[in-house]
Design a protein around this motif. Sequence first.
Motif, PDB file in Angstrom:
ATOM      1  N   THR A   6       0.850  -1.191   0.000  1.00 39.63           N
ATOM      2  CA  THR A   6       0.000   0.000   0.000  1.00 39.63           C
ATOM      3  C   THR A   6       0.880   1.233   0.000  1.00 39.63           C
ATOM      4  OG1 THR A   6      -1.913   1.031   1.064  1.00 39.63           O
ATOM      5  CG2 THR A   6      -0.149   0.287   2.503  1.00 39.63           C
ATOM      6  N   GLU A   7       0.264   2.400  -0.052  1.00 41.70           N
ATOM      7  CA  GLU A   7       1.010   3.650   0.045  1.00 41.70           C
ATOM      8  C   GLU A   7       1.554   3.805   1.464  1.00 41.70           C
ATOM      9  OE1 GLU A   7       0.193   8.482   0.278  1.00 41.70           O
ATOM     10  OE2 GLU A   7      -1.435   7.107  -0.273  1.00 41.70           O
ATOM     11  N   ILE A   8       2.838   4.091   1.573  1.00 42.15           N
ATOM     12  CA  ILE A   8       3.443   4.395   2.867  1.00 42.15           C
ATOM     13  C   ILE A   8       3.895   5.855   2.826  1.00 42.15           C
ATOM     14  CG2 ILE A   8       5.263   3.842   4.519  1.00 42.15           C
ATOM     15  CD1 ILE A   8       5.224   1.008   3.489  1.00 42.15           C
ATOM     16  N   ARG A   9       3.282   6.651   3.649  1.00 51.29           N
ATOM     17  CA  ARG A   9       3.529   8.083   3.621  1.00 51.29           C
ATOM     18  C   ARG A   9       4.881   8.426   4.243  1.00 51.29           C
ATOM     19  NH1 ARG A   9      -2.489  10.664   4.958  1.00 51.29           N
ATOM     20  NH2 ARG A   9      -3.429   9.941   2.988  1.00 51.29           N
ATOM     21  N   ALA A  10       5.330   9.647   4.004  1.00 54.34           N
ATOM     22  CA  ALA A  10       6.608  10.096   4.549  1.00 54.34           C
ATOM     23  C   ALA A  10       6.562  10.064   6.072  1.00 54.34           C
ATOM     24  CB  ALA A  10       6.934  11.505   4.056  1.00 54.34           C
TER      25      ALA A  10
ATOM     26  N   LYS B  30      -5.662 -10.184   7.797  1.00 54.91           N
ATOM     27  CA  LYS B  30      -6.981 -10.694   8.172  1.00 54.91           C
ATOM     28  C   LYS B  30      -8.079  -9.689   7.822  1.00 54.91           C
ATOM     29  CE  LYS B  30      -5.720 -14.641   9.850  1.00 54.91           C
ATOM     30  NZ  LYS B  30      -6.111 -15.891   9.144  1.00 54.91           N
ATOM     31  N   LEU B  31      -7.810  -8.408   8.065  1.00 55.45           N
ATOM     32  CA  LEU B  31      -8.806  -7.384   7.744  1.00 55.45           C
ATOM     33  C   LEU B  31      -9.040  -7.309   6.235  1.00 55.45           C
ATOM     34  CD1 LEU B  31      -7.802  -4.499  10.196  1.00 55.45           C
ATOM     35  CD2 LEU B  31      -9.733  -6.076  10.386  1.00 55.45           C
ATOM     36  N   CYS B  32      -7.961  -7.387   5.463  1.00 56.07           N
ATOM     37  CA  CYS B  32      -8.105  -7.318   4.007  1.00 56.07           C
ATOM     38  C   CYS B  32      -8.820  -8.556   3.474  1.00 56.07           C
ATOM     39  CB  CYS B  32      -6.734  -7.166   3.354  1.00 56.07           C
ATOM     40  SG  CYS B  32      -5.951  -5.565   3.667  1.00 56.07           S
TER      41      CYS B  32
ATOM     42  N   TYR C 137     -11.784  -5.440   3.934  1.00 58.99           N
ATOM     43  CA  TYR C 137     -11.264  -4.092   4.130  1.00 58.99           C
ATOM     44  C   TYR C 137     -10.149  -3.799   3.136  1.00 58.99           C
ATOM     45  CZ  TYR C 137     -13.808  -3.107   8.438  1.00 58.99           C
ATOM     46  OH  TYR C 137     -14.806  -2.851   9.353  1.00 58.99           O
ATOM     47  N   SER C 138      -9.959  -2.516   2.886  1.00 58.23           N
ATOM     48  CA  SER C 138      -8.853  -2.047   2.059  1.00 58.23           C
ATOM     49  C   SER C 138      -7.869  -1.290   2.937  1.00 58.23           C
ATOM     50  CB  SER C 138      -9.379  -1.125   0.947  1.00 58.23           C
ATOM     51  OG  SER C 138      -8.302  -0.474   0.283  1.00 58.23           O
TER      52      SER C 138
ATOM     53  N   PHE D  23      -7.807   1.803   7.289  1.00 53.55           N
ATOM     54  CA  PHE D  23      -8.603   0.749   6.677  1.00 53.55           C
ATOM     55  C   PHE D  23     -10.009   1.277   6.388  1.00 53.55           C
ATOM     56  CE2 PHE D  23      -5.405  -1.468   9.097  1.00 53.55           C
ATOM     57  CZ  PHE D  23      -5.030  -2.524   8.291  1.00 53.55           C
ATOM     58  N   THR D  24     -10.514   0.986   5.214  1.00 53.13           N
ATOM     59  CA  THR D  24     -11.886   1.376   4.874  1.00 53.13           C
ATOM     60  C   THR D  24     -12.605   0.212   4.223  1.00 53.13           C
ATOM     61  OG1 THR D  24     -11.154   2.246   2.713  1.00 53.13           O
ATOM     62  CG2 THR D  24     -11.314   3.820   4.546  1.00 53.13           C
TER      63      THR D  24
END
Length: 399
Positions: free
Chosen positions: A89-93, A368-370, A374-375, A397-398
């Motif tokens: 996934t995107e990992i922010r600064a 597990k959530l994905c 979930y995303s 997570f959404t």
Amino acid sequence: MSVDSDPIVRVAARGEGVTASGRHVPMAAPGDVVGSDGSVSAGAHHQQPPCRHYPLCGGCQLQHLDDTAYARFLVDRIEGGLKAQGLATEIRAPILSPPRTRRRATLHAERRGRQVHLGFTQGSSHHLVDLDECWVLTPALFAVLAPLRGLLAAQLTESRRIDVHLAEVDQGIDVVLQGQLRDGLAAAEAITAFSRRHKLARLSIDDGFGPEARWEPDPVTITLGGVAVPMPAGGFLQATREGEATLVDTVRAIIGEPRTVADLFAGLGTFALAMTPATKVYAAEGAREALLALKAGAGRVQRQLFADHRDLFRRPLTAEELNRFDAIMLDPPRAGAHEQTLNLAMCKVPHVAYVSCNPSSFARDAKKLCEGGYSLDWVQPVGQFRWSTHVELVGCFTR
């Protein structure tokens, strides 16, 4: 570059530099070059460690990295954890706390002849490094070390090592001495006189039966979300104020302003009390003392908060219970929240903010959530344990 040279391309989980060929080299930074004889030529991201005790002191492992390389280390740790579970996934600064901002720490003290040494232990060793300076502790915490040496010189028995827990609270410095000290009237009077002279918020002694306050002129509190919460001796705080603010802001950005929210592993209420007064908060926590403190703090300002003493490992919220909320936020210990995550994956709550101090257990729970629908939209790394290999993050997570 010589054909015999081997560049450092990343930093491993324990802090060693790793070359392109897979060699692990202590005290090496990305961009350094390792010669065939094992010598290391410093690159652009290798900085001069600011502290005289580095690398002997185990309080820091990465002072030789500049901020760019340190931030990259945090991202790599999270990416590696996710990759091991087949996730990306995107990992922010990363957002890094400045030097000398850590407001809580556990040090060790021991007698060596007539002197008392006080500091962190050496990495992978029991050897104690007596601190003459520290680049991670707040100036207020460091300032109490020298006076404590004097106190412990009279209080610490021969051949004993004790733990010294320090924290900045609303009233000043909170000290917990954990271990066997001298007993008797003279010792008690010396502790009282010391605490008064140095204007401590509280001094407690834990000789194996829990902390007992020996000095506490006013009830000790810690302000969270604008609410003064009773602070248990040795209670958990986020390591820096800057780190706490980053975590809270990130969680709020994920969940917005829900009408109802569940705060799981709530602790003293770092996140629960950061909600707007209009939000109804359910706070679950297994540590009774922390939960009672949160309940007392919320009650003083009449927050809409229900505090539930609940062991979420043995009795996690069911999917049906979770579905009553508009959002979920959780901040489990290093082991993660496996049992709770299994039920969370089956619920229909649209927004989940997961705060973690362990990329590996986070990635396991994230999988597990994905798998439950979930995303994992993005992850925000937080570097509040500056120059250590400790990694914190918030996952969005959404559904």
